[in-house]
Design an enzyme around this catalytic site. Structure first.
Site, short mmCIF file in Angstrom:
data_model
loop_
_atom_site.label_atom_id
_atom_site.label_comp_id
_atom_site.label_asym_id
_atom_site.label_seq_id
_atom_site.Cartn_x
_atom_site.Cartn_y
_atom_site.Cartn_z
N HIS A 201 0.88 -1.20 0.00
CA HIS A 201 0.00 0.00 0.00
C HIS A 201 0.91 1.22 0.00
CE1 HIS A 201 -3.83 2.12 1.51
NE2 HIS A 201 -2.92 3.07 1.30
N HIS B 17 1.57 5.33 -1.62
CA HIS B 17 1.20 6.52 -2.39
C HIS B 17 2.48 7.15 -2.95
CE1 HIS B 17 -2.93 6.53 -0.75
NE2 HIS B 17 -2.33 6.05 0.33
N ARG C 4 2.17 9.68 -5.55
CA ARG C 4 1.80 10.98 -6.11
C ARG C 4 2.28 11.14 -7.55
NH1 ARG C 4 -1.42 10.79 -1.75
NH2 ARG C 4 -0.49 11.57 0.14
N ASN D 91 -5.11 7.22 -5.85
CA ASN D 91 -5.83 8.47 -5.48
C ASN D 91 -5.01 9.72 -5.82
OD1 ASN D 91 -3.99 7.89 -3.41
ND2 ASN D 91 -5.17 9.04 -1.90
N LYS E 32 -9.21 -0.50 -5.97
CA LYS E 32 -9.32 0.10 -4.65
C LYS E 32 -10.68 0.76 -4.46
CE LYS E 32 -7.76 1.84 -0.73
NZ LYS E 32 -6.69 2.72 -0.32
N HIS F 82 -10.54 0.91 1.66
CA HIS F 82 -10.33 1.86 2.76
C HIS F 82 -11.54 1.71 3.67
CE1 HIS F 82 -8.80 5.74 4.51
NE2 HIS F 82 -9.97 5.61 5.08
N HIS G 78 -4.72 -0.86 5.79
CA HIS G 78 -4.28 -0.13 7.00
C HIS G 78 -5.25 -0.27 8.18
CE1 HIS G 78 -6.94 2.66 4.97
NE2 HIS G 78 -6.02 3.17 4.19
N ASP H 282 1.43 2.44 3.60
CA ASP H 282 0.57 3.62 3.44
C ASP H 282 1.41 4.89 3.53
OD1 ASP H 282 -1.67 5.12 2.98
OD2 ASP H 282 -2.38 5.06 5.04
N ALA I 9 -4.22 14.54 5.74
CA ALA I 9 -3.94 13.25 6.38
C ALA I 9 -2.88 12.50 5.59
CB ALA I 9 -5.22 12.43 6.44
C1 NCD Z 1 -3.62 8.83 2.28
C2 NCD Z 1 -3.19 9.89 1.28
O1 NCD Z 1 -2.69 10.95 1.71
O2 NCD Z 1 -3.31 9.66 0.08
N1 NCD Z 1 -3.70 9.43 3.59
C3 NCD Z 1 -3.62 8.81 4.77
O3 NCD Z 1 -3.79 9.46 5.81
N2 NCD Z 1 -3.37 7.53 4.85
C4 NCD Z 1 -4.90 8.22 1.85
C5 NCD Z 1 -5.28 6.99 2.60
O4 NCD Z 1 -4.70 5.92 2.43
O5 NCD Z 1 -6.21 7.09 3.41
ZN ZN Z 2 -3.25 5.00 1.72
#
Ligand code: NCD
Ligand code: ZN
Length: 346
Positions: free
Chosen positions: A14, A16, A18, A42, A100, A137, A175, A248, A264
């Site tokens: 998992h 991210h 960007r 995302n 997802k 999620h 998560h 994550d 977040a």
């Molecule tokens: C993640 C994000 O910033 O893309 N943020 C997070 O707090 N984990 C999105 C997610 O996995 O909820």
């Molecule tokens: Zn995430």
């Protein structure tokens, strides 16, 4: 006392990454320790179709250091309009290995997510038929539900009914943060699994809120009470293959985190593996680290573990950089708040 540990190279189930300047800065960090990662869809404009995933994968590969063998495994972002034929084409290509599900409004860039879960039925039936896992999620979004209860309520009100409608669908609870999440995840071996992050094994809600608000510990799902963190440690170190690592790691620029309405997400890609070695060592469970970081996730997704090995050494506390530079400004790296003695040495 064990001071050296050689394990199969880890995967991050998992992640991210960007786009743009952030992508360029964080891809080499994940590629340093991990063999593969499941890339979250995302983006500001989400990765919704097979074509989007192919294009995004190309941008990730372009950001890899020369000679890197890091493999991005792609996901699609499910919407109420997702076409089952596109999902099938994506999965059969081998480039996209999961889809997802974000409840609409649950987290960063989830506005296009699902409001009416029944509308997803044809897509989920197709996924169940072809064996494609759904990553979820798992939080409800309604304002009446307290933020600390949203995971447990999601399991009862959304996830369990959805799985009863389609028991053959493979599901990864992403998560997990609660005792309830850990208990549900082990209730259907082979069909159901859960990722656990590095930071949820290391912080509880006091770290975010006691003695001042610490925006770099704010993430979703929000870390819960200490008793839940202890349950997560027990799950991760149990050797049960339904629990595996998904960091994550979710980079946001400092200016977006340090704000009156901060985003977040915690950025952990650079120090996750040393932190996890420390957590497992302190739990007297170093022998369970490899399963959690490198074996169980691959098995659940029907892939072989990596062939390469990595070696960790234990010595004096390691100093990590506080920030990662990007062309758009700095990102703060997760501060584990305890001494980390483990370092990846090869
Ligand atoms: C993640 C994000 O910033 O893309 N943020 C997070 O707090 N984990 C999105 C997610 O996995 O909820
Ligand atoms: Zn995430």
């Amino acid at each position: 006392m064990k001071n050296t540990l050689t394990i199969t190279q880890p995967d991050d189930w998992h992640l991210h990454l960007r786009d743009g300047a952030l992508l360029a800065a964080v891809v080499p960090e994940s590629a340093r320790n991990f063999g593969r990662a499941l890339i979250m869809p995302n983006l500001t404009i989400p990765v919704v179709t097979y074509k989007d995933a192919v294009a995004y994968r190309g941008r990730i590969k372009d950001a890899l250091p020369d000679g890197s063998s890091f493999k991005p495994l792609m996901t699609l972002y499910l919407t109420e309009k997702t076409d089952p034929n596109d999902i099938k084409k994506a999965y059969e290509s081998g480039i996209v290995i999961a889809a997802k599900l974000y409840p609409a409004g649950a987290t960063t860039n989830s506005a296009l997510g699902i409001e009416n879960f029944e509308k997803l039925q044809p897509v989920l039936e197709c996924m169940a038929d072809i064996g494609m896992p759904m990553c979820v999620h798992g939080e409800v979004t309604s304002h009446e539900v307290d933020i600390f209860d949203r995971e447990a309520v999601f399991i009862d009100k959304v996830l369990d009914p959805l799985r009863r409608r389609l028991p053959s669908l493979k599901v990864v609870m992403e998560h997990i943060t609660t005792a309830e999440g850990a208990a549900y995840a082990r209730s259907d071996p082979g069909k159901l699994a859960a990722t656990i992050t590095t930071h949820h094994l290391m912080i509880n809600r006091n770290n975010i809120l006691a003695g001042g608000i610490r925006p770099h510990y704010y993430c979703l799902p929000i870390p819960k009470r200490e008793k839940h963190r202890l349950c997560l440690i027990e799950a991760a170190t149990s050797g049960n293959p339904c629990y595996f690592l998904g960091t994550d790691s979710a980079p946001h620029l400092d200016k977006s985190k340090e704000s009156s309405c901060g985003c977040a997400g915690i950025y952990t890609a650079s120090n996750s593996i040393p932190c996890l070695a420390e957590v497992f060592d302190r739990a007297d469970a170093l022998d369970k680290l490899e399963g959690f970081t490198s074996i169980f996730g691959a098995n659940f997704y029907g892939l072989s573990p990596n062939k390469r090995k990595i070696t960790l050494n234990k010595d004096l506390p390691v100093i990590f950089p506080q920030k990662i530079k990007t062309d758009d400004g700095p990102i703060t790296l997760f501060n584990p708040n305890i001494d980390i003695h483990w370092k990846v040495t090869s």
